[in-house]
Design an enzyme around this catalytic site. Structure first.
Site, short mmCIF file in Angstrom:
data_model
loop_
_atom_site.label_atom_id
_atom_site.label_comp_id
_atom_site.label_asym_id
_atom_site.label_seq_id
_atom_site.Cartn_x
_atom_site.Cartn_y
_atom_site.Cartn_z
N GLN A 77 38.17 -22.66 23.44
CA GLN A 77 37.42 -23.44 22.45
C GLN A 77 38.26 -23.70 21.20
O GLN A 77 37.73 -23.72 20.08
CB GLN A 77 36.12 -22.72 22.09
CG GLN A 77 35.03 -22.84 23.13
CD GLN A 77 34.51 -24.26 23.27
OE1 GLN A 77 34.61 -25.08 22.37
NE2 GLN A 77 33.91 -24.54 24.41
N SER A 78 39.54 -23.90 21.36
CA SER A 78 40.42 -24.12 20.22
C SER A 78 40.11 -25.43 19.50
O SER A 78 40.12 -26.52 20.10
CB SER A 78 41.88 -24.15 20.70
OG SER A 78 42.72 -24.63 19.67
N ASN A 79 39.84 -25.32 18.19
CA ASN A 79 39.69 -26.52 17.36
C ASN A 79 41.04 -27.18 17.13
O ASN A 79 41.12 -28.40 17.01
CB ASN A 79 39.09 -26.14 16.00
CG ASN A 79 37.77 -25.42 16.15
OD1 ASN A 79 36.83 -25.96 16.73
ND2 ASN A 79 37.70 -24.19 15.64
#
Ligand SMILES: *Cc1c(COP(=O)(O)O)cnc(C)c1O
Length: 340
Positions: A75-77
Protein backbone atom coordinates in the site's frame (compact mmCIF):
# COMPACT_ATOMS: atom_id res chain seq x y z
CA UNK A 1 20.39 29.43 -1.57
CA UNK A 2 19.11 28.96 -5.05
CA UNK A 3 18.22 25.40 -6.07
CA UNK A 4 17.53 26.32 -9.70
CA UNK A 5 20.60 24.40 -10.83
CA UNK A 6 18.80 21.13 -10.07
CA UNK A 7 16.58 19.72 -12.81
CA UNK A 8 12.95 19.79 -11.80
CA UNK A 9 9.69 18.64 -13.37
CA UNK A 10 6.62 20.66 -12.34
CA UNK A 11 4.18 18.18 -10.77
CA UNK A 12 3.07 19.87 -7.59
CA UNK A 13 0.19 22.17 -6.74
CA UNK A 14 2.12 24.63 -4.60
CA UNK A 15 2.00 26.42 -2.30
CA UNK A 16 -0.28 23.94 -0.56
CA UNK A 17 -2.70 25.53 1.91
CA UNK A 18 -1.76 26.18 5.53
CA UNK A 19 -5.01 25.94 7.45
CA UNK A 20 -6.07 26.47 11.06
CA UNK A 21 -7.97 23.65 12.80
CA UNK A 22 -10.29 25.57 15.15
CA UNK A 23 -12.51 22.74 16.39
CA UNK A 24 -9.64 20.33 17.04
CA UNK A 25 -7.73 23.11 18.82
CA UNK A 26 -10.73 23.83 21.07
CA UNK A 27 -11.48 20.16 21.70
CA UNK A 28 -7.91 19.44 22.79
CA UNK A 29 -7.61 22.69 24.78
CA UNK A 30 -4.82 24.25 22.69
CA UNK A 31 -2.08 24.69 21.39
CA UNK A 32 -3.12 26.47 18.18
CA UNK A 33 -3.17 23.66 15.66
CA UNK A 34 -2.34 24.32 12.01
CA UNK A 35 -2.24 21.82 9.20
CA UNK A 36 -0.05 22.10 6.12
CA UNK A 37 -1.98 20.40 3.35
CA UNK A 38 0.67 18.43 1.48
CA UNK A 39 -2.07 15.88 0.93
CA UNK A 40 -3.15 18.40 -1.74
CA UNK A 41 -0.01 18.39 -3.88
CA UNK A 42 -1.95 16.93 -6.83
CA UNK A 43 -0.84 14.01 -9.03
CA UNK A 44 -3.26 11.12 -8.43
CA UNK A 45 -4.45 12.06 -4.90
CA UNK A 46 -1.21 13.79 -3.97
CA UNK A 47 0.98 13.47 -0.90
CA UNK A 48 4.51 14.31 0.17
CA UNK A 49 6.23 12.13 -2.44
CA UNK A 50 5.09 14.45 -5.23
CA UNK A 51 7.47 17.15 -3.94
CA UNK A 52 10.37 14.69 -4.05
CA UNK A 53 9.36 13.40 -7.48
CA UNK A 54 9.67 16.87 -9.00
CA UNK A 55 13.43 16.57 -8.52
CA UNK A 56 13.72 12.81 -9.04
CA UNK A 57 11.91 12.86 -12.38
CA UNK A 58 13.70 16.05 -13.36
CA UNK A 59 16.93 14.12 -12.84
CA UNK A 60 15.59 11.06 -14.69
CA UNK A 61 14.66 13.12 -17.76
CA UNK A 62 17.97 14.95 -17.69
CA UNK A 63 19.75 11.58 -17.71
CA UNK A 64 17.71 10.44 -20.71
CA UNK A 65 15.83 7.70 -18.85
CA UNK A 66 12.83 6.09 -20.54
CA UNK A 67 11.63 4.03 -17.60
CA UNK A 68 11.28 4.44 -13.83
CA UNK A 69 11.60 1.62 -11.31
CA UNK A 70 10.75 1.93 -7.64
CA UNK A 71 9.95 -0.16 -4.58
CA UNK A 72 7.56 -0.04 -1.66
CA UNK A 73 5.12 -1.85 0.57
CA UNK A 74 1.95 -3.12 -1.06
CA UNK A 75 0.00 0.00 0.00
CA UNK A 76 2.88 2.38 -0.71
CA UNK A 77 1.78 5.97 -1.32
CA UNK A 78 5.23 6.65 -2.72
CA UNK A 79 4.78 3.99 -5.41
CA UNK A 80 1.34 5.32 -6.39
CA UNK A 81 2.65 8.89 -6.76
CA UNK A 82 5.70 7.65 -8.67
CA UNK A 83 3.57 5.68 -11.15
CA UNK A 84 1.41 8.77 -11.70
CA UNK A 85 4.41 11.07 -12.10
CA UNK A 86 6.02 8.66 -14.58
CA UNK A 87 2.79 8.65 -16.59
CA UNK A 88 2.80 12.47 -16.69
CA UNK A 89 6.43 12.45 -17.82
CA UNK A 90 5.70 9.85 -20.51
CA UNK A 91 8.00 7.26 -18.93
CA UNK A 92 7.34 3.57 -18.37
CA UNK A 93 7.12 2.43 -14.77
CA UNK A 94 7.79 -0.80 -12.90
CA UNK A 95 6.70 -1.04 -9.26
CA UNK A 96 8.17 -3.74 -7.02
CA UNK A 97 5.78 -4.27 -4.12
CA UNK A 98 6.77 -6.01 -0.90
CA UNK A 99 4.10 -8.04 0.83
CA UNK A 100 5.22 -7.17 4.38
CA UNK A 101 2.00 -6.79 6.32
CA UNK A 102 1.53 -9.95 8.48
CA UNK A 103 -2.25 -9.84 8.82
CA UNK A 104 -3.84 -7.61 6.19
CA UNK A 105 -7.49 -6.77 5.62
CA UNK A 106 -8.72 -8.39 2.39
CA UNK A 107 -8.86 -4.91 0.85
CA UNK A 108 -5.19 -4.30 1.63
CA UNK A 109 -4.18 -6.67 -1.16
CA UNK A 110 -6.10 -5.06 -4.01
CA UNK A 111 -7.88 -1.83 -3.06
CA UNK A 112 -6.42 1.59 -2.17
CA UNK A 113 -3.00 2.27 -3.62
CA UNK A 114 -2.74 -1.14 -5.31
CA UNK A 115 -5.86 -0.42 -7.34
CA UNK A 116 -4.49 2.99 -8.31
CA UNK A 117 -1.08 1.56 -9.32
CA UNK A 118 -2.91 -0.71 -11.75
CA UNK A 119 -5.13 2.10 -13.08
CA UNK A 120 -2.12 4.36 -13.57
CA UNK A 121 -0.42 1.76 -15.73
CA UNK A 122 2.38 0.32 -13.60
CA UNK A 123 3.99 -2.98 -14.37
CA UNK A 124 3.77 -4.63 -10.93
CA UNK A 125 6.18 -7.21 -9.52
CA UNK A 126 5.38 -8.75 -6.13
CA UNK A 127 8.01 -9.84 -3.60
CA UNK A 128 7.53 -11.58 -0.22
CA UNK A 129 8.08 -9.73 3.06
CA UNK A 130 11.72 -9.63 4.15
CA UNK A 131 13.04 -9.35 0.58
CA UNK A 132 16.11 -7.12 0.16
CA UNK A 133 14.21 -4.49 -1.80
CA UNK A 134 17.28 -2.47 -2.68
CA UNK A 135 18.78 -5.58 -4.32
CA UNK A 136 15.46 -6.25 -6.05
CA UNK A 137 15.50 -2.69 -7.41
CA UNK A 138 18.98 -3.16 -8.88
CA UNK A 139 18.10 -6.57 -10.35
CA UNK A 140 15.06 -5.21 -12.18
CA UNK A 141 17.16 -2.27 -13.36
CA UNK A 142 19.75 -4.69 -14.78
CA UNK A 143 17.05 -6.72 -16.54
CA UNK A 144 15.61 -3.59 -18.14
CA UNK A 145 19.06 -2.47 -19.30
CA UNK A 146 19.65 -5.93 -20.80
CA UNK A 147 16.46 -5.36 -22.82
CA UNK A 148 17.78 -2.04 -24.12
CA UNK A 149 15.82 0.24 -21.80
CA UNK A 150 17.23 3.17 -19.83
CA UNK A 151 15.85 2.73 -16.32
CA UNK A 152 16.04 5.32 -13.54
CA UNK A 153 15.99 3.72 -10.11
CA UNK A 154 14.17 5.43 -7.24
CA UNK A 155 14.80 4.05 -3.73
CA UNK A 156 12.14 3.43 -1.13
CA UNK A 157 10.12 6.58 -0.40
CA UNK A 158 12.16 8.58 -2.92
CA UNK A 159 14.48 9.30 0.00
CA UNK A 160 17.92 10.18 -1.29
CA UNK A 161 19.51 13.63 -1.51
CA UNK A 162 17.83 14.36 -4.87
CA UNK A 163 14.35 13.52 -3.55
CA UNK A 164 14.91 15.38 -0.28
CA UNK A 165 15.35 18.61 -2.26
CA UNK A 166 11.55 18.68 -2.48
CA UNK A 167 11.39 19.37 1.25
CA UNK A 168 14.33 21.75 1.27
CA UNK A 169 12.12 23.86 -1.00
CA UNK A 170 9.03 23.19 1.13
CA UNK A 171 10.76 24.65 4.21
CA UNK A 172 11.00 27.94 2.35
CA UNK A 173 7.30 27.74 1.45
CA UNK A 174 6.32 27.06 5.06
CA UNK A 175 8.32 29.97 6.47
CA UNK A 176 6.86 32.29 3.85
CA UNK A 177 3.31 31.25 4.74
CA UNK A 178 3.95 31.66 8.46
CA UNK A 179 5.40 35.09 7.80
CA UNK A 180 2.39 36.05 5.65
CA UNK A 181 0.18 35.18 8.63
CA UNK A 182 2.53 37.02 11.03
CA UNK A 183 2.78 33.77 12.93
CA UNK A 184 5.61 32.43 15.07
CA UNK A 185 5.77 28.69 14.55
CA UNK A 186 6.50 26.81 17.77
CA UNK A 187 7.27 23.53 16.00
CA UNK A 188 6.46 21.31 13.04
CA UNK A 189 5.17 17.76 13.54
CA UNK A 190 5.71 15.15 10.85
CA UNK A 191 5.47 11.39 10.34
CA UNK A 192 8.95 10.01 9.68
CA UNK A 193 9.41 6.93 7.50
CA UNK A 194 12.04 6.72 4.78
CA UNK A 195 13.23 10.05 6.25
CA UNK A 196 13.44 12.32 3.19
CA UNK A 197 10.67 14.60 4.39
CA UNK A 198 12.12 15.29 7.84
CA UNK A 199 15.68 15.42 6.48
CA UNK A 200 14.75 17.85 3.69
CA UNK A 201 12.89 20.12 6.11
CA UNK A 202 15.87 20.13 8.48
CA UNK A 203 18.24 21.14 5.71
CA UNK A 204 15.80 23.74 4.38
CA UNK A 205 15.42 25.30 7.83
CA UNK A 206 19.18 25.22 8.43
CA UNK A 207 19.73 26.93 5.11
CA UNK A 208 17.30 29.69 6.12
CA UNK A 209 18.81 30.00 9.62
CA UNK A 210 15.50 28.98 11.16
CA UNK A 211 15.47 27.33 14.57
CA UNK A 212 11.92 25.97 14.37
CA UNK A 213 12.06 22.42 15.80
CA UNK A 214 10.90 19.60 13.56
CA UNK A 215 9.47 16.74 15.57
CA UNK A 216 9.37 13.42 13.76
CA UNK A 217 7.15 10.55 14.86
CA UNK A 218 8.66 7.31 13.61
CA UNK A 219 6.32 4.92 11.82
CA UNK A 220 8.64 2.06 10.89
CA UNK A 221 11.47 1.56 13.39
CA UNK A 222 12.89 2.46 16.81
CA UNK A 223 13.71 6.05 17.71
CA UNK A 224 17.49 5.44 17.72
CA UNK A 225 17.53 3.82 14.29
CA UNK A 226 15.21 6.45 12.82
CA UNK A 227 17.21 9.30 14.36
CA UNK A 228 20.39 7.95 12.74
CA UNK A 229 18.60 7.50 9.42
CA UNK A 230 17.26 11.06 9.35
CA UNK A 231 20.61 12.52 10.43
CA UNK A 232 22.56 10.61 7.77
CA UNK A 233 20.19 11.66 5.00
CA UNK A 234 20.04 15.27 6.21
CA UNK A 235 23.83 15.47 6.23
CA UNK A 236 24.06 13.87 2.77
CA UNK A 237 21.47 16.35 1.47
CA UNK A 238 23.30 19.28 3.07
CA UNK A 239 26.53 18.15 1.39
CA UNK A 240 24.71 17.64 -1.92
CA UNK A 241 23.51 21.26 -2.04
CA UNK A 242 26.76 22.64 -0.61
CA UNK A 243 25.16 23.98 2.57
CA UNK A 244 28.59 24.42 4.12
CA UNK A 245 27.60 23.38 7.63
CA UNK A 246 26.78 20.23 9.55
CA UNK A 247 23.33 19.20 10.71
CA UNK A 248 23.50 19.02 14.50
CA UNK A 249 22.69 15.68 16.06
CA UNK A 250 20.26 17.24 18.54
CA UNK A 251 18.35 19.02 15.75
CA UNK A 252 17.05 15.61 14.67
CA UNK A 253 14.10 14.95 16.98
CA UNK A 254 12.46 11.54 16.70
CA UNK A 255 9.95 9.79 18.93
CA UNK A 256 8.77 6.22 18.29
CA UNK A 257 6.28 5.76 21.15
CA UNK A 258 3.28 5.67 18.80
CA UNK A 259 4.62 3.16 16.29
CA UNK A 260 2.88 0.17 17.90
CA UNK A 261 3.90 -3.31 16.73
CA UNK A 262 5.50 -2.09 13.52
CA UNK A 263 5.17 -0.45 10.13
CA UNK A 264 1.57 -0.29 8.89
CA UNK A 265 0.25 -2.33 11.82
CA UNK A 266 -2.73 -0.43 13.24
CA UNK A 267 -2.90 0.86 16.82
CA UNK A 268 -6.07 1.85 18.72
CA UNK A 269 -4.65 5.39 19.16
CA UNK A 270 -4.19 5.67 15.37
CA UNK A 271 -7.83 4.70 14.78
CA UNK A 272 -8.98 7.24 17.38
CA UNK A 273 -6.82 10.00 15.88
CA UNK A 274 -8.11 9.33 12.36
CA UNK A 275 -11.71 9.37 13.62
CA UNK A 276 -11.25 12.47 15.78
CA UNK A 277 -9.70 14.62 13.04
CA UNK A 278 -12.33 13.43 10.55
CA UNK A 279 -15.18 14.36 12.89
CA UNK A 280 -13.71 17.62 14.16
CA UNK A 281 -12.36 19.06 10.93
CA UNK A 282 -13.78 16.96 8.07
CA UNK A 283 -10.17 16.07 7.31
CA UNK A 284 -8.91 12.63 6.34
CA UNK A 285 -5.63 11.39 7.75
CA UNK A 286 -4.12 8.02 6.78
CA UNK A 287 -3.70 4.81 8.80
CA UNK A 288 0.05 4.20 8.31
CA UNK A 289 1.73 7.60 8.74
CA UNK A 290 -0.32 10.67 9.65
CA UNK A 291 -2.73 8.72 11.90
CA UNK A 292 0.15 7.55 14.09
CA UNK A 293 1.90 10.94 14.08
CA UNK A 294 -1.36 12.65 15.05
CA UNK A 295 -1.86 10.08 17.82
CA UNK A 296 1.53 11.20 19.13
CA UNK A 297 0.68 14.89 18.92
CA UNK A 298 -2.67 14.37 20.67
CA UNK A 299 -0.98 12.45 23.48
CA UNK A 300 1.73 15.10 23.86
CA UNK A 301 -0.94 17.79 24.11
CA UNK A 302 -2.61 15.73 26.85
CA UNK A 303 0.73 15.56 28.67
CA UNK A 304 0.79 19.37 28.79
CA UNK A 305 3.87 19.75 26.61
CA UNK A 306 2.56 22.88 24.84
CA UNK A 307 1.21 26.26 25.91
CA UNK A 308 -2.23 27.17 24.58
CA UNK A 309 -0.74 30.06 22.59
CA UNK A 310 1.88 27.94 20.77
CA UNK A 311 1.36 27.58 17.02
CA UNK A 312 2.02 23.95 16.15
CA UNK A 313 2.01 22.91 12.50
CA UNK A 314 1.13 19.34 11.58
CA UNK A 315 2.44 18.41 8.14
CA UNK A 316 -0.26 16.40 6.37
CA UNK A 317 1.81 14.15 4.15
CA UNK A 318 -1.19 12.50 2.46
CA UNK A 319 -1.80 8.77 2.19
CA UNK A 320 -5.60 8.71 2.25
CA UNK A 321 -5.75 6.07 -0.49
CA UNK A 322 -4.43 3.73 2.20
CA UNK A 323 -7.70 4.13 4.15
CA UNK A 324 -9.33 1.83 1.60
CA UNK A 325 -6.82 -0.90 2.42
CA UNK A 326 -7.83 -0.86 6.10
CA UNK A 327 -11.59 -1.11 5.80
CA UNK A 328 -12.08 -3.69 8.58
CA UNK A 329 -9.74 -1.93 11.01
CA UNK A 330 -11.27 1.50 10.54
CA UNK A 331 -14.93 0.58 10.44
CA UNK A 332 -15.12 -2.20 13.02
CA UNK A 333 -14.12 -0.50 16.28
CA UNK A 334 -16.86 1.59 17.84
CA UNK A 335 -15.60 5.04 18.69
CA UNK A 336 -15.51 6.11 22.31
CA UNK A 337 -14.76 9.40 24.02
CA UNK A 338 -15.89 11.38 21.01
CA UNK A 339 -18.44 14.16 21.25
CA UNK A 340 -21.87 13.49 19.72
C1 LIG B 1 6.04 8.32 2.78
C2 LIG B 1 5.06 8.97 3.68
C3 LIG B 1 5.47 9.60 4.86
C4 LIG B 1 6.88 9.59 5.36
O1 LIG B 1 7.71 10.42 4.63
P1 LIG B 1 9.25 10.00 4.51
O2 LIG B 1 9.85 11.04 3.68
O3 LIG B 1 9.26 8.64 3.89
O4 LIG B 1 9.80 9.94 5.90
C5 LIG B 1 4.52 10.22 5.64
N1 LIG B 1 3.22 10.21 5.28
C6 LIG B 1 2.79 9.60 4.17
C7 LIG B 1 1.34 9.60 3.88
C8 LIG B 1 3.69 8.95 3.33
O5 LIG B 1 3.24 8.34 2.22
Amino acid sequence: MNLDRFARLALCHAPTPLEFMPRLTRHLGGPQLWIKRDDCTGTALGGNKTRKLEFLLGDALQQGADHVVTVGALQSNHVRQTVAAAARAGLGCTAILEHRHPDPDADYLRNGNVLLDVLLGAEIIYRPGGTDMFAALREVGDELRARGRKPYLIPSGGSNPVGSLGYVVAAQEILQQASDKSMDLHSIVVASGSAGTQAGLLVGMAQLQSAIPIQGFAVSQTANLQQARVLALAQATADFIGLGKDIANDAVKVNADYLGAGYSIPTPAMVEAVQLVARMEGLLLDPVYTGKAMAGLIDWIGQGRYRSTDNVMFLHTGGQAGLFGFCDTLSARPSTALPA
